[in-house]
Every structure is written in C-alpha cells, then in structure tokens.
Design a protein around this motif. Structure first.
Motif, PDB file in Angstrom:
ATOM      1  N   PRO A  58       0.827  -1.203   0.000  1.00 28.83           N
ATOM      2  CA  PRO A  58       0.000   0.000   0.000  1.00 28.83           C
ATOM      3  C   PRO A  58       0.863   1.257   0.000  1.00 28.83           C
ATOM      4  O   PRO A  58       1.860   1.348   0.709  1.00 28.83           O
ATOM      5  N   SER A  59       0.467   2.236  -0.817  1.00 28.53           N
ATOM      6  CA  SER A  59       1.263   3.453  -0.935  1.00 28.53           C
ATOM      7  C   SER A  59       1.011   4.410   0.216  1.00 28.53           C
ATOM      8  O   SER A  59       1.822   5.282   0.483  1.00 28.53           O
ATOM      9  N   HIS A  60      -0.106   4.261   0.901  1.00 28.48           N
ATOM     10  CA  HIS A  60      -0.435   5.138   2.017  1.00 28.48           C
ATOM     11  C   HIS A  60      -0.868   4.277   3.199  1.00 28.48           C
ATOM     12  O   HIS A  60      -1.512   3.243   3.007  1.00 28.48           O
ATOM     13  N   PRO A  61      -0.550   4.669   4.419  1.00 35.21           N
ATOM     14  CA  PRO A  61      -0.923   3.839   5.578  1.00 35.21           C
ATOM     15  C   PRO A  61      -2.433   3.615   5.722  1.00 35.21           C
ATOM     16  O   PRO A  61      -2.862   2.597   6.240  1.00 35.21           O
ATOM     17  N   LEU A  62      -3.246   4.553   5.246  1.00 31.06           N
ATOM     18  CA  LEU A  62      -4.688   4.405   5.385  1.00 31.06           C
ATOM     19  C   LEU A  62      -5.330   3.596   4.265  1.00 31.06           C
ATOM     20  O   LEU A  62      -6.510   3.285   4.323  1.00 31.06           O
ATOM     21  N   GLU A  63      -4.572   3.262   3.227  1.00 28.94           N
ATOM     22  CA  GLU A  63      -5.139   2.545   2.087  1.00 28.94           C
ATOM     23  C   GLU A  63      -5.664   1.174   2.494  1.00 28.94           C
ATOM     24  O   GLU A  63      -6.761   0.772   2.095  1.00 28.94           O
ATOM     25  N   LEU A  64      -4.919   0.453   3.291  1.00 30.35           N
ATOM     26  CA  LEU A  64      -5.358  -0.873   3.734  1.00 30.35           C
ATOM     27  C   LEU A  64      -6.580  -0.762   4.647  1.00 30.35           C
ATOM     28  O   LEU A  64      -7.505  -1.563   4.560  1.00 30.35           O
TER      29      LEU A  64
END
Length: 141
Positions: free
Chosen positions: A44-50
């Motif tokens: 995931p490119s951003h921590p909140l994406e998952l």
C-alpha cells in the motif's frame, strides 16, 4: 532393467543439468518461470489505504461484536444469515441492481455516499449483450 520402460531409462541416463543455457542466460529463472505478477508484490502506498480497503469488513465485525454483547449469540448469526441470503439473490447480469436490501440490513439506506452520486447506471459506458452475459454466467461459454 527390462521391466522398466524406455522413458525411465532415458530419464535416468540423461542428466538434467545438461539442458541449462550456457553464457549470460545461465541461472536466469525468467526463462523458466516467466514474468512475475507485479500486483502481488505491491505494498500500500499510504498507511490508510489498507484500512480504507477493509473498512466495511471492520465495521461489520464491530457491529457483530456489539450485537453479540448486547443481544446474545443469536443476533449476529441471524444477521449474517440474512446478509448471505441477500447477497445470493441477484438480478440478471446485464441489469443494474441497487442492492437496496443489502443497504437496509447494513444500515446504509439512509446515508448518501460517493457511490450514490457517481455510480449512476444510466451513465454507464458498459452494456453487454444479455444472451452472452447469461451464457457466461451459466458457464456455457
């Protein structure tokens, strides 16, 4: 030795290492295994994406845990059974389904979200041939 077939004699007598490619291609797994799927290696490119991807699952787990604590074990089991029944009942593949029953069970029927405004089926660019879509769903193609 006579009871074994000719293929086993050949397999036993020819070493497999003789078939390796000499020179710059020696030891390259790409030629034997093909290209690897890059999508499986992406993180995931951003921590909140998952967290965003699993939002509905996490919300369902929280709601089921709360129902179990308040009303007992029967409530989340009954709700899961109803959710499974609603997910199985669908329209034909070429007709748009609003999934109103699923939204009602999840409590999303009174919420206006991103998908309600920008997911208008009348503006869809994809409309398949009904007969082909049904044959594909039934496994005839």
């Amino acid at each position: 030795m006579e009871s074994r077939g000719a293929s086993s004699v050949l397999k036993d007598s020819i070493p497999i290492t003789d078939f390796s490619l000499p020179g710059p291609f020696e030891g390259h797994g790409l030629l034997r295994r093909g290209f690897a799927c890059v999508k499986n290696e992406l993180v995931p490119s951003h921590p909140l994406e998952l967290s965003e991807k699993n939002f509905q699952l996490n919300q369902d787990k929280t709601n089921f845990a709360m129902l179990r604590n308040i009303q007992g074990l029967h409530a989340p089991l009954k709700l899961q059974m109803e959710l499974r029944a609603v997910k199985q009942a669908q329209r034909l593949p070429f007709l748009h389904s609003s999934n109103m029953a699923l939204d009602t069970l999840r409590g999303n029927d009174e919420c206006i979200g991103f998908e309600d405004i920008l997911n208008d089926p009348s503006q869809s660019e994809v409309m398949g041939e009904p007969h082909m879509m049904m044959e594909y769903k039934l496994g005839l193609l």
